[in-house]
Design a protein around this motif. Structure first.
Motif, PDB file in Angstrom:
ATOM      1  N   ALA A 146      -6.348  -2.110 -20.535  1.00  0.00           N
ATOM      2  CA  ALA A 146      -5.545  -1.853 -19.332  1.00  0.00           C
ATOM      3  C   ALA A 146      -6.162  -2.535 -18.110  1.00  0.00           C
ATOM      4  CB  ALA A 146      -5.427  -0.351 -19.090  1.00  0.00           C
ATOM      5  N   PRO A 147      -5.325  -3.169 -17.307  1.00  0.00           N
ATOM      6  CA  PRO A 147      -5.856  -3.808 -16.088  1.00  0.00           C
ATOM      7  C   PRO A 147      -6.279  -2.748 -15.075  1.00  0.00           C
ATOM      8  CG  PRO A 147      -3.462  -3.892 -16.074  1.00  0.00           C
ATOM      9  CD  PRO A 147      -3.870  -3.336 -17.412  1.00  0.00           C
ATOM     10  N   ARG A 148      -7.124  -3.143 -14.129  1.00  0.00           N
ATOM     11  CA  ARG A 148      -7.531  -2.252 -13.043  1.00  0.00           C
ATOM     12  C   ARG A 148      -6.737  -2.606 -11.790  1.00  0.00           C
ATOM     13  NH1 ARG A 148     -11.776   1.111 -13.653  1.00  0.00           N
ATOM     14  NH2 ARG A 148     -13.108   0.772 -15.460  1.00  0.00           N
ATOM     15  N   CYS A 149      -6.437  -1.587 -10.999  1.00  0.00           N
ATOM     16  CA  CYS A 149      -5.759  -1.778  -9.726  1.00  0.00           C
ATOM     17  C   CYS A 149      -6.642  -2.652  -8.833  1.00  0.00           C
ATOM     18  CB  CYS A 149      -5.505  -0.423  -9.062  1.00  0.00           C
ATOM     19  SG  CYS A 149      -4.793  -0.533  -7.405  1.00  0.00           S
ATOM     20  N   ALA A 150      -6.042  -3.659  -8.221  1.00  0.00           N
ATOM     21  CA  ALA A 150      -6.788  -4.590  -7.370  1.00  0.00           C
ATOM     22  C   ALA A 150      -7.261  -3.947  -6.067  1.00  0.00           C
ATOM     23  CB  ALA A 150      -5.923  -5.812  -7.060  1.00  0.00           C
ATOM     24  N   HIS A 151      -6.769  -2.741  -5.769  1.00  0.00           N
ATOM     25  CA  HIS A 151      -7.222  -2.052  -4.552  1.00  0.00           C
ATOM     26  C   HIS A 151      -8.202  -0.919  -4.852  1.00  0.00           C
ATOM     27  CE1 HIS A 151      -7.289  -0.352  -0.560  1.00  0.00           C
ATOM     28  NE2 HIS A 151      -6.881   0.819  -1.041  1.00  0.00           N
ATOM     29  N   PHE A 159      -1.396  -3.501  -9.367  1.00  0.00           N
ATOM     30  CA  PHE A 159      -1.707  -2.345  -8.538  1.00  0.00           C
ATOM     31  C   PHE A 159      -1.149  -1.101  -9.213  1.00  0.00           C
ATOM     32  CE2 PHE A 159      -1.268  -6.032  -5.793  1.00  0.00           C
ATOM     33  CZ  PHE A 159      -2.446  -5.995  -5.067  1.00  0.00           C
ATOM     34  N   CYS A 160      -1.810   0.030  -9.017  1.00  0.00           N
ATOM     35  CA  CYS A 160      -1.328   1.263  -9.635  1.00  0.00           C
ATOM     36  C   CYS A 160      -0.094   1.800  -8.925  1.00  0.00           C
ATOM     37  CB  CYS A 160      -2.431   2.317  -9.676  1.00  0.00           C
ATOM     38  SG  CYS A 160      -3.021   2.866  -8.061  1.00  0.00           S
ATOM     39  N   CYS A 161       0.089   1.447  -7.639  1.00  0.00           N
ATOM     40  CA  CYS A 161       1.232   1.942  -6.873  1.00  0.00           C
ATOM     41  C   CYS A 161       1.498   1.008  -5.686  1.00  0.00           C
ATOM     42  CB  CYS A 161       0.962   3.359  -6.370  1.00  0.00           C
ATOM     43  SG  CYS A 161      -0.434   3.474  -5.226  1.00  0.00           S
ATOM     44  N   ALA A 162       2.647   1.219  -5.045  1.00  0.00           N
ATOM     45  CA  ALA A 162       3.024   0.400  -3.901  1.00  0.00           C
ATOM     46  C   ALA A 162       2.081   0.614  -2.723  1.00  0.00           C
ATOM     47  CB  ALA A 162       4.465   0.697  -3.492  1.00  0.00           C
ATOM     48  N   HIS A 163       1.546   1.827  -2.568  1.00  0.00           N
ATOM     49  CA  HIS A 163       0.602   2.083  -1.478  1.00  0.00           C
ATOM     50  C   HIS A 163      -0.619   1.171  -1.601  1.00  0.00           C
ATOM     51  CE1 HIS A 163      -1.873   4.159   1.460  1.00  0.00           C
ATOM     52  NE2 HIS A 163      -2.828   4.176   0.549  1.00  0.00           N
ATOM     53  N   CYS A 164      -1.188   1.071  -2.789  1.00  0.00           N
ATOM     54  CA  CYS A 164      -2.352   0.198  -2.982  1.00  0.00           C
ATOM     55  C   CYS A 164      -1.992  -1.259  -2.754  1.00  0.00           C
ATOM     56  CB  CYS A 164      -2.950   0.394  -4.370  1.00  0.00           C
ATOM     57  SG  CYS A 164      -3.974   1.879  -4.512  1.00  0.00           S
ATOM     58  N   ALA A 165      -0.799  -1.672  -3.197  1.00  0.00           N
ATOM     59  CA  ALA A 165      -0.356  -3.047  -2.963  1.00  0.00           C
ATOM     60  C   ALA A 165      -0.236  -3.316  -1.468  1.00  0.00           C
ATOM     61  CB  ALA A 165       0.982  -3.290  -3.660  1.00  0.00           C
ATOM     62  N   GLU A 166       0.289  -2.346  -0.729  1.00  0.00           N
ATOM     63  CA  GLU A 166       0.428  -2.505   0.726  1.00  0.00           C
ATOM     64  C   GLU A 166      -0.939  -2.657   1.389  1.00  0.00           C
ATOM     65  OE1 GLU A 166       2.564  -0.400   4.560  1.00  0.00           O
ATOM     66  OE2 GLU A 166       2.504   0.671   2.660  1.00  0.00           O
ATOM     67  N   GLN A 167      -1.927  -1.928   0.897  1.00  0.00           N
ATOM     68  CA  GLN A 167      -3.270  -2.016   1.461  1.00  0.00           C
ATOM     69  C   GLN A 167      -3.880  -3.403   1.272  1.00  0.00           C
ATOM     70  OE1 GLN A 167      -4.617   0.640   3.294  1.00  0.00           O
ATOM     71  NE2 GLN A 167      -2.480   1.232   2.968  1.00  0.00           N
ATOM     72  N   LYS A 168      -3.384  -4.144   0.285  1.00  0.00           N
ATOM     73  CA  LYS A 168      -3.868  -5.502   0.020  1.00  0.00           C
ATOM     74  C   LYS A 168      -2.902  -6.577   0.529  1.00  0.00           C
ATOM     75  CE  LYS A 168      -7.771  -5.198  -2.304  1.00  0.00           C
ATOM     76  NZ  LYS A 168      -8.976  -5.934  -1.977  1.00  0.00           N
ATOM     77  N   SER A 183      -9.154   0.234  -8.076  1.00  0.00           N
ATOM     78  CA  SER A 183      -9.848   0.032  -9.356  1.00  0.00           C
ATOM     79  C   SER A 183      -9.514   1.037 -10.446  1.00  0.00           C
ATOM     80  CB  SER A 183     -11.368  -0.011  -9.155  1.00  0.00           C
ATOM     81  OG  SER A 183     -11.711  -1.094  -8.327  1.00  0.00           O
ATOM     82  N   THR A 184      -8.517   1.886 -10.248  1.00  0.00           N
ATOM     83  CA  THR A 184      -8.119   2.799 -11.311  1.00  0.00           C
ATOM     84  C   THR A 184      -7.447   1.999 -12.432  1.00  0.00           C
ATOM     85  OG1 THR A 184      -7.022   4.914 -11.759  1.00  0.00           O
ATOM     86  CG2 THR A 184      -5.802   3.349 -10.445  1.00  0.00           C
ATOM     87  N   ARG A 185      -7.484   2.489 -13.654  1.00  0.00           N
ATOM     88  CA  ARG A 185      -6.802   1.819 -14.755  1.00  0.00           C
ATOM     89  C   ARG A 185      -5.301   1.969 -14.584  1.00  0.00           C
ATOM     90  NH1 ARG A 185      -9.748  -1.834 -17.429  1.00  0.00           N
ATOM     91  NH2 ARG A 185     -11.768  -1.002 -17.986  1.00  0.00           N
ATOM     92  N   VAL A 186      -4.560   0.894 -14.738  1.00  0.00           N
ATOM     93  CA  VAL A 186      -3.100   0.924 -14.647  1.00  0.00           C
ATOM     94  C   VAL A 186      -2.576   1.125 -16.062  1.00  0.00           C
ATOM     95  CG1 VAL A 186      -1.023  -0.309 -13.914  1.00  0.00           C
ATOM     96  CG2 VAL A 186      -3.163  -0.614 -12.653  1.00  0.00           C
ATOM     97  N   ILE A 187      -2.192   2.369 -16.379  1.00  0.00           N
ATOM     98  CA  ILE A 187      -1.698   2.662 -17.722  1.00  0.00           C
ATOM     99  C   ILE A 187      -0.205   2.931 -17.742  1.00  0.00           C
ATOM    100  CG2 ILE A 187      -3.922   3.430 -18.597  1.00  0.00           C
ATOM    101  CD1 ILE A 187      -2.948   6.308 -18.238  1.00  0.00           C
TER     102      ILE A 187
END
Length: 77
Positions: free
Chosen positions: A37-42, A59-68, A44-48
């Motif tokens: 499983a990849p890790r969230c780029a913001h 990214f695990c969610c849109a919030h983390c994507a927005e932060q990047k 680092s949680t596993r994206v399952i």
């Protein structure tokens, strides 16, 4: 029996997973997730789950994507 590629456990109920033409053996879903499983780029949680993707990053969610720097992404509701 088969040996888990992640933890080395020799287990009679091991299974194989093929990803991008590479076949790996695991004794549990936990080991398969850790190895594949990849890790969230913001955060680092596993994206399952489905997660989101932008600019070649997962990214695990849109919030983390927005932060990047990807405010255009939205979580599916």
């Amino acid at each position: 029996m088969a040996v888990c590629d992640q933890c080395g456990n020799d287990y009679d109920k091991a299974f194989q997973l093929t990803l991008d033409e590479r076949t790996m053996t695991f004794d549990s879903f936990e080991c398969a997730i850790e190895a594949c499983a990849p890790r969230c780029a913001h955060c680092s949680t596993r994206v399952i789950g489905h997660g989101v993707e932008a600019g070649g990053s997962f990214f695990c969610c849109a919030h983390c994507a927005e932060q990047k720097g990807h405010p255009e992404l939205r979580d599916r509701a």
